[in-house]
Design a protein around this motif. Sequence first.
Motif: not given
Length: 246
Positions: A23-26, A37-38, A52-55, A62-63
């Motif tokens: 999980s990511v928090r900005y 998620s993966l 990155h996600a696959d879709s 995010n970056w």
Amino acid sequence: MEARIVRGRTYGSVMRLLVARCSVRYSGRLSATLGESLRLLIFKSDGSVLIHADSGGYKPLNWMTPPTVIDERSTDDGQRQIVVRKRAGASEDRLEILISEVLSDSDHEMGSPDDHAGLAKDGVEADLQVLLAEQPQWCGEGFRLVRRGWQTDIGPVDLMCRDRDERWVAVEIKRVAGIEAVEQLSRYLERIHRDPAFASCRGVLAAQLIRPQARVLAQSRGIECVEVDLGLLRGEREPELRLFAA
């Protein structure tokens, strides 16, 4: 892992690819979260971090752009946490990545950036760059070329010129200029302005076509926009004459 300070290209030549459930928090100028998620996490040798996600195509979810500070540690409940920080004026941008499962974690030696072949521009854009280097006055009245491919620590500016008042001007050339072209020139100018001798350097974006959104963004950042005609540069036709009533 100890905190890793990344500035410019001094970090090294290893790129890390991490496939993990996370999980990511900005937090920073705004706040955003990504549920667990993966995902593919890319830590580039220049300090860039991409998630990155696959879709969703080629764009990351995010970056963070360099310079960054990357700190990785274990949490009290046994999970891994990666925190990416970057100063943004008076505030701080922060990516907090909480990893619950690692599927793959690998480092890849990419070699020195100096060993890599730069992007070879071809076709119309390459022609524009050559012709405008020979005829910089099309970018602005009284412009004279000082150097083509003026190096900054994040890449080369297409043309570095002086205007008729001997002021520095950085020129970025595109076939079609969108918002990313404005962002690119803005990054170059930010690095150039760090040298007191170039603190007043201004920017010019030259292209055959400049998109309306790019013009708005460029104007807000004090960047001039110039549309150029390849046919005129090549001498294939004469400029149109305009008659004005007395």
